[in-house]
Motif scaffolding. Sequence first.
Motif: not given
Length: 155
Positions: A20, A24, A100, A94, A96-97
């Motif tokens: 991920q 980005v 968020r 980071c 995890d999307e």
Amino acid sequence: MEIRFAETRDIPGMIDLLLQVGEVHHRIRPDLFRSGAQKYDEAALTELLKDPSRPIFAAVEGDKLLGYCFCIIEVTKDNPVLMDQKSLYIDDLCVDETTRGRHVGSALYDYAVNYAREIGCDTLTLNVWCGNDSAMAFYESRGLKPRNIHMEAKL
């Protein structure tokens, strides 16, 4: 949510998050970063987890890795120009999307700050890529300020 030192069982989740992060960076600078790439593979992560100078913090909920914070303890001593200093460098943070907005990043960052204080660091440092506006806003909201600027000229 629990924040703890990362363990080998976290490696599959770390690899997912590394991918991920890679995407980005690829979206921001496709001239520098490859699509589908990750910074560390399973073998490298296994070695990093053994290195006390490279702590990795994991935000977990049950068996799910929600985020990580890769750090490096940096010590400057007896440098002819720089003052002696111990710093915790955040190499990569980071979330995890899919998680968020749940303050996972804040919890990881705060854990890193507290850890840095506990081990006697004078500063906490990190780099943010230009164009990663959400990361820049996140760190600025926590009081971080630019220390130096890395510049380039495309030839």
